[in-house]
Design a protein around this motif. Structure first.
Motif, PDB file in Angstrom:
ATOM      1  N   PRO A   4       0.816  -1.221   0.000  1.00  0.00           N
ATOM      2  CA  PRO A   4       0.000   0.000   0.000  1.00  0.00           C
ATOM      3  C   PRO A   4       0.852   1.275   0.000  1.00  0.00           C
ATOM      4  O   PRO A   4       1.973   1.279   0.500  1.00  0.00           O
ATOM      5  N   PHE A   5       0.280   2.332  -0.550  1.00  0.00           N
ATOM      6  CA  PHE A   5       0.925   3.644  -0.529  1.00  0.00           C
ATOM      7  C   PHE A   5       0.582   4.331   0.792  1.00  0.00           C
ATOM      8  O   PHE A   5      -0.421   5.020   0.909  1.00  0.00           O
ATOM      9  N   ASP A   6       1.441   4.096   1.786  1.00  0.00           N
ATOM     10  CA  ASP A   6       1.314   4.705   3.099  1.00  0.00           C
ATOM     11  C   ASP A   6       2.362   5.809   3.243  1.00  0.00           C
ATOM     12  O   ASP A   6       3.228   5.957   2.380  1.00  0.00           O
ATOM     13  N   ARG A   7       2.288   6.543   4.348  1.00  0.00           N
ATOM     14  CA  ARG A   7       3.284   7.581   4.634  1.00  0.00           C
ATOM     15  C   ARG A   7       4.688   6.987   4.540  1.00  0.00           C
ATOM     16  O   ARG A   7       4.967   5.936   5.092  1.00  0.00           O
ATOM     17  N   GLY A   8       5.575   7.680   3.794  1.00  0.00           N
ATOM     18  CA  GLY A   8       6.964   7.262   3.679  1.00  0.00           C
ATOM     19  C   GLY A   8       7.250   6.299   2.543  1.00  0.00           C
ATOM     20  O   GLY A   8       8.417   6.021   2.261  1.00  0.00           O
ATOM     21  N   VAL A   9       6.214   5.817   1.877  1.00  0.00           N
ATOM     22  CA  VAL A   9       6.436   4.896   0.756  1.00  0.00           C
ATOM     23  C   VAL A   9       6.980   5.679  -0.435  1.00  0.00           C
ATOM     24  O   VAL A   9       6.586   6.822  -0.689  1.00  0.00           O
ATOM     25  N   VAL A  10       7.916   5.056  -1.174  1.00  0.00           N
ATOM     26  CA  VAL A  10       8.512   5.672  -2.354  1.00  0.00           C
ATOM     27  C   VAL A  10       8.008   4.909  -3.583  1.00  0.00           C
ATOM     28  O   VAL A  10       8.098   3.683  -3.639  1.00  0.00           O
ATOM     29  N   GLY A  11       7.468   5.662  -4.537  1.00  0.00           N
ATOM     30  CA  GLY A  11       6.920   5.052  -5.742  1.00  0.00           C
ATOM     31  C   GLY A  11       7.503   5.662  -6.996  1.00  0.00           C
ATOM     32  O   GLY A  11       8.035   6.776  -6.988  1.00  0.00           O
ATOM     33  N   ALA A  12       7.393   4.908  -8.082  1.00  0.00           N
ATOM     34  CA  ALA A  12       7.865   5.359  -9.392  1.00  0.00           C
ATOM     35  C   ALA A  12       6.789   6.226 -10.043  1.00  0.00           C
ATOM     36  O   ALA A  12       5.647   5.792 -10.180  1.00  0.00           O
ATOM     37  N   ALA A  13       7.169   7.430 -10.444  1.00  0.00           N
ATOM     38  CA  ALA A  13       6.253   8.292 -11.183  1.00  0.00           C
ATOM     39  C   ALA A  13       6.232   7.835 -12.638  1.00  0.00           C
ATOM     40  O   ALA A  13       7.204   7.270 -13.139  1.00  0.00           O
ATOM     41  N   ARG A  14       5.118   8.070 -13.300  1.00  0.00           N
ATOM     42  CA  ARG A  14       4.969   7.669 -14.698  1.00  0.00           C
ATOM     43  C   ARG A  14       3.928   8.552 -15.356  1.00  0.00           C
ATOM     44  O   ARG A  14       3.213   9.298 -14.704  1.00  0.00           O
ATOM     45  N   SER A  15       3.826   8.440 -16.685  1.00  0.00           N
ATOM     46  CA  SER A  15       2.786   9.151 -17.427  1.00  0.00           C
ATOM     47  C   SER A  15       1.525   8.285 -17.426  1.00  0.00           C
ATOM     48  O   SER A  15       1.431   7.312 -16.683  1.00  0.00           O
ATOM     49  N   GLN A  16       0.572   8.591 -18.304  1.00  0.00           N
ATOM     50  CA  GLN A  16      -0.634   7.777 -18.442  1.00  0.00           C
ATOM     51  C   GLN A  16      -0.305   6.347 -18.847  1.00  0.00           C
ATOM     52  O   GLN A  16      -1.024   5.415 -18.539  1.00  0.00           O
ATOM     53  N   ASN A  17       0.816   6.163 -19.553  1.00  0.00           N
ATOM     54  CA  ASN A  17       1.270   4.841 -19.985  1.00  0.00           C
ATOM     55  C   ASN A  17       1.786   4.080 -18.767  1.00  0.00           C
ATOM     56  O   ASN A  17       2.707   4.535 -18.091  1.00  0.00           O
ATOM     57  N   LEU A  18       1.205   2.934 -18.481  1.00  0.00           N
ATOM     58  CA  LEU A  18       1.593   2.148 -17.307  1.00  0.00           C
ATOM     59  C   LEU A  18       3.078   1.791 -17.294  1.00  0.00           C
ATOM     60  O   LEU A  18       3.672   1.633 -16.240  1.00  0.00           O
ATOM     61  N   HIS A  19       3.677   1.666 -18.461  1.00  0.00           N
ATOM     62  CA  HIS A  19       5.062   1.214 -18.568  1.00  0.00           C
ATOM     63  C   HIS A  19       5.999   2.355 -18.961  1.00  0.00           C
ATOM     64  O   HIS A  19       6.883   2.190 -19.800  1.00  0.00           O
ATOM     65  N   SER A  20       5.806   3.528 -18.352  1.00  0.00           N
ATOM     66  CA  SER A  20       6.595   4.707 -18.714  1.00  0.00           C
ATOM     67  C   SER A  20       7.479   5.224 -17.577  1.00  0.00           C
ATOM     68  O   SER A  20       8.073   6.281 -17.703  1.00  0.00           O
ATOM     69  N   ALA A  21       7.577   4.479 -16.475  1.00  0.00           N
ATOM     70  CA  ALA A  21       8.450   4.926 -15.385  1.00  0.00           C
ATOM     71  C   ALA A  21       9.894   4.929 -15.881  1.00  0.00           C
ATOM     72  O   ALA A  21      10.310   4.053 -16.630  1.00  0.00           O
ATOM     73  N   ASN A  22      10.648   5.953 -15.456  1.00  0.00           N
ATOM     74  CA  ASN A  22      12.035   6.063 -15.886  1.00  0.00           C
ATOM     75  C   ASN A  22      12.904   6.444 -14.692  1.00  0.00           C
ATOM     76  O   ASN A  22      13.453   5.589 -14.019  1.00  0.00           O
ATOM     77  N   SER A  23      13.015   7.731 -14.398  1.00  0.00           N
ATOM     78  CA  SER A  23      13.875   8.184 -13.300  1.00  0.00           C
ATOM     79  C   SER A  23      13.093   8.918 -12.209  1.00  0.00           C
ATOM     80  O   SER A  23      13.596   9.084 -11.103  1.00  0.00           O
ATOM     81  N   GLN A  24      11.897   9.370 -12.517  1.00  0.00           N
ATOM     82  CA  GLN A  24      11.144  10.158 -11.547  1.00  0.00           C
ATOM     83  C   GLN A  24      10.511   9.269 -10.476  1.00  0.00           C
ATOM     84  O   GLN A  24      10.084   8.155 -10.747  1.00  0.00           O
ATOM     85  N   PHE A  25      10.478   9.815  -9.265  1.00  0.00           N
ATOM     86  CA  PHE A  25       9.864   9.092  -8.151  1.00  0.00           C
ATOM     87  C   PHE A  25       9.213  10.078  -7.194  1.00  0.00           C
ATOM     88  O   PHE A  25       9.421  11.286  -7.282  1.00  0.00           O
ATOM     89  N   PHE A  26       8.394   9.542  -6.291  1.00  0.00           N
ATOM     90  CA  PHE A  26       7.730  10.378  -5.298  1.00  0.00           C
ATOM     91  C   PHE A  26       7.754   9.690  -3.942  1.00  0.00           C
ATOM     92  O   PHE A  26       7.812   8.461  -3.843  1.00  0.00           O
TER      93      PHE A  26
END
Length: 156
Positions: free
Chosen positions: A83-105
Motif C-alpha cells: 500500500p501507498f502509506d506515509r513514507g512509501v517511495v513510488g515510481a512516477a509515470r505518465s498515463q502509460n503504465l510502462h513509462s516509469a524512468n527516473s522520476q519518483f515520489f
C-alpha cells in the motif's frame, strides 16, 4: 534487512538525511535502475518539482518540469500489493503504465487510491521529518533540491 547497505539509499537534503530501504522483493527492475542512476550521480542537484501538501513530493526530472527522464529505456510496471502509506517511495509515470524512468515520489500521507497503479520500490525508514520540510507547490516557488543521492554500500 537493517544491515543491507546495498539496498539502502541516502537522500541528502540541505537540512538532513533521509534513509530509504529499497524493496527489490517488490520491484527488482526499478530498484536496479534507481541504484544505477544514483551511482551515476544523476539525481544530485535535481529539484523537487511537484510537492503537494498532504500527498507527496516528486523529483527525478533532469529538466525540473516533470516531463523528462534519464536516457535509459522506460521500465515496465512492477505493481504489487504494497500500500501507498506515509513514507512509501513510488515510481512516477505518465498515463502509460510502462513509462516509469527516473522520476519518483515520496508519500507525505496515505494514498491508497494509488495502490496497484504505481510501482512501490522503497520506503523511508529514517528522516521523514526532513521530507516533511520540502517546499510545497506545483512547482514550488523556490524548489528544494537533492544535495546527494547515494547507495549506502558506496559510502566511504
Amino acid at each position: 534487512m537493517a544491515d543491507d547497505l546495498e539496498n539502502t539509499l541516502h537522500l541528502d537534503l540541505d537540512w538532513g538525511r533521509v534513509t530509504i530501504k529499497l524493496r527489490p522483493d517488490l520491484a527488482p527492475k526499478h530498484v536496479e535502475r534507481v541504484k544505477e542512476l544514483a551511482r551515476e550521480g544523476f539525481y544530485d542537484g535535481l529539484k523537487f518539482h511537484r510537492v503537494i501538501d498532504g500527498f507527496m513530493a516528486q523529483t527525478g526530472c533532469p529538466d525540473g518540469t516533470g516531463m523528462g527522464g534519464s536516457d535509459k529505456p522506460d521500465l515496465r510496471a512492477e505493481f504489487s500489493k504494497a500500500p501507498f502509506d506515509r513514507g512509501v517511495v513510488g515510481a512516477a509515470r505518465s498515463q502509460n503504465l510502462h513509462s516509469a524512468n527516473s522520476q519518483f515520489f515520496i508519500m507525505f500521507d496515505e494514498g491508497h487510491f494509488l495502490n496497484g497503479q504505481y510501482t512501490v520500490w522503497g520506503e523511508v525508514t529514517d528522516g521523514m521529518e526532513h521530507v516533511d520540510r520540502i517546499a510545497k507547490g506545483e512547482p514550488p516557488r523556490k524548489p528544494d533540491t537533492i544535495k546527494k543521492f547515494s547507495v549506502a554500500a558506496d559510502a566511504k
